[in-house]
Design an enzyme around this catalytic site. Structure first.
Site, short mmCIF file in Angstrom:
data_model
loop_
_atom_site.label_atom_id
_atom_site.label_comp_id
_atom_site.label_asym_id
_atom_site.label_seq_id
_atom_site.Cartn_x
_atom_site.Cartn_y
_atom_site.Cartn_z
N PHE A 73 0.81 -1.22 0.00
CA PHE A 73 0.00 0.00 0.00
C PHE A 73 0.84 1.27 0.00
CE2 PHE A 73 -0.16 2.49 3.92
CZ PHE A 73 0.54 1.71 4.81
N LYS A 74 2.09 1.18 0.38
CA LYS A 74 2.88 2.41 0.48
C LYS A 74 3.09 3.07 -0.89
CE LYS A 74 4.79 1.43 4.94
NZ LYS A 74 4.31 0.06 5.21
N ASP A 75 2.91 2.28 -1.96
CA ASP A 75 2.99 2.87 -3.29
C ASP A 75 1.96 3.98 -3.49
OD1 ASP A 75 5.06 1.23 -4.30
OD2 ASP A 75 3.63 -0.35 -4.82
#
Ligand SMILES: *Cc1c(COP(=O)(O)O)cnc(C)c1O
Length: 467
Positions: free
Chosen positions: A114-116
């Site tokens: 999810f950090k993308d």
């Protein structure tokens, strides 16, 4: 929109300065002077927007006139073009005998976690601002796994930016390590630290606190303390709400959020403060349960870091927690400083009974063991054929008694196939970004956990002629 520090020691700055500053110069975290309120009409209109258009709307009041709207729209388009799903963060309904559950899949970006969502945007934002305003940026960050590769993919190959990412040697999954060390662009510098993630984070914070060093080397942060990251993450709460309710503001939704640094769940808290009808925000931790203990007792007390099956959440000192404290303490920086001084001196801080009541109305919390994590992966696979990553499984287990809670699916299961295999006896097939990683060449330096060693390494690398 202007930004101030949770500790009260930063003159109000604009959006651009806040993004470039990362950690506040007084050691605090930057927050907006006032949060924009999103009214019912707006919520309703936003509910049918595609992700990119919604992101533009959510970001606009926070950016103000710092970036022209057309430029911001382009930045957003470019950032999410790298996602393999056209909805960017699709809501996936997984049926089972009990009626099914919804997972908000946040892992369709280039590093499959999810950090993308935040770091693709932040990388493009940095590039845009450096091109427009001139200057260079040297990003320094610590990762317990997913942040590092997502940050690297956010800025790889970008002129005017170098990136230094510390990870605890041997404590990130082999896939995560490879995702970082196989990026061979000259502006990417991986560093394996002999220590824990908290050691890495401490080293980074220590260098940022050295204001002379920070200025001299144009250091900036991408860790979840950067305001732009939090902001980008609020978007998918709005998106999920719009998809599920169709804009019916009478409907409140609950989310279970696998949590380490308190970044993702803070983004949900922010969305709710802005007016998004969120009912329950469930903090789901692994056995590193400092946040769960805080919600249960009102005492935030450091403990030893435990190595678990969900390593991106093997964190004891949650860096975004200070932002929540700020709001909990009615935006009073001196009260924040008081509690943080307690924490610094004694390793713990405590809030009174009144505040604890507020904490409990803001959040639910549960700590989940490795055995429970594995059981959840197994159960979900057996009943629905859907494979959870261990972090997502922590969220699913923590909210198992409230199946209408939306679980944030924070990573693709193939990133954590050792745990998946242990749970269900087979592996999740790797998505495109995770294929062939083990066959690629790598580059990585190794350092002891000392700020002296880190300082020397940075100075040596930055002294090299620009490529
Ligand atoms: C980083 C990460 C988390 C925790 O997110 P925070 O913002 O640190 O709370 C959870 N799951 C995965 C897969 C992550 O990479």
């Amino acid at each position: 929109m202007r930004y101030i520090s949770t500790r009260g020691g930063v003159q109000p700055v604009g959006f651009v300065e806040a993004v470039m500053m990362g950690l506040g110069t007084d050691g605090g975290l930057l927050v907006p002077e006032r949060l924009p309120a999103v009214g019912a009409e707006q919520l309703c209109a936003w509910a049918s927007l595609p992700f990119q258009a919604l992101a533009l709307e959510v970001l606009t009041p926070f950016v103000g006139d710092a970036i022209p709207r057309d430029d911001l729209a382009q930045l957003v388009q470019r950032s999410y073009a790298s996602f393999s799903h056209q909805e960017v963060t699709p809501l996936r309904r997984v049926p089972d005998a009990a009626g099914g559950r919804s997972y908000l899949e946040l892992f369709h970006g280039p590093t499959a976690a999810f950090k993308d969502v935040a770091l693709q945007l932040l990388g493009n934002l940095f590039e845009y601002l450096l091109e427009r305003d001139g200057g260079r940026l040297n990003i320094l960050g610590a990762t317990s796994g997913d942040t590092g590769s997502a940050a690297i993919y956010g800025v790889r190959g970008k002129p005017r930016i170098d990136i230094f990412i510390l990870h605890p040697k041997g404590r990130v999954s082999p896939v995560q390590e490879r995702q970082m060390t196989t990026v061979l662009d000259a502006n990417v510098h991986n560093i394996a630290v002999r220590g824990t993630f908290d050691d890495c984070q401490y080293l980074v914070k220590a260098l940022f606190r050295d204001l002379d060093f920070k200025r001299r080397h144009q250091l900036g942060a991408v860790n979840s303390i950067n305001w732009a990251r939090i902001l980008a993450q609020t978007v998918y709460y709005f998106y999920a709400w719009g998809r599920l309710t169709g804009g019916d503001t009478a409907r409140r939704l609950s989310f279970a959020v696998p949590t380490g640094n308190f970044g993702d769940v803070f983004a949900g808290y922010l969305a709710r403060r802005m007016g998004l009808p969120i009912d329950r925000l469930m903090i789901a931790t692994n056995q590193n349960d400092i946040l769960t203990r805080f919600v249960e007792t009102g005492v935030y007390a450091k403990a030893q870091v435990i190595h678990t099956l969900s390593p991106a959440m093997d964190i004891q000192v949650a860096s975004n927690f200070e932002r929540y404290l700020y709001y909990l303490l009615d935006e009073d920086p001196s009260a924040v400083r008081g509690l943080l001084a307690d924490l610094e001196r004694t390793g713990r801080l405590a809030v009174d009974a009144g505040r604890l009541g507020q904490v409990r109305s803001d959040f639910g919390a549960a700590a989940v063991s490795d055995a429970e994590t594995l059981a959840q992966i197994r159960d979900t696979f057996e009943t629905c054929g859907y494979i959870l990553c261990p972090h997502t499984a922590v969220g699913a287990y923590a909210s198992r008694h409230t199946p209408d809670t939306i679980v944030l699916a924070t990573a693709h299961p193939a990133k954590f196939n050792a745990a998946v295999r242990e749970a269900i006896g087979r592996e999740a097939p790797p998505p495109a970004p995770l294929q062939d990683l083990m066959d690629k060449p790598v580059r990585c330096a190794e350092l002891e956990a000392s700020s002296k060693a880190l300082r020397a390494h940075l100075e040596q690398q930055l002294a090299r002629p620009a490529g």
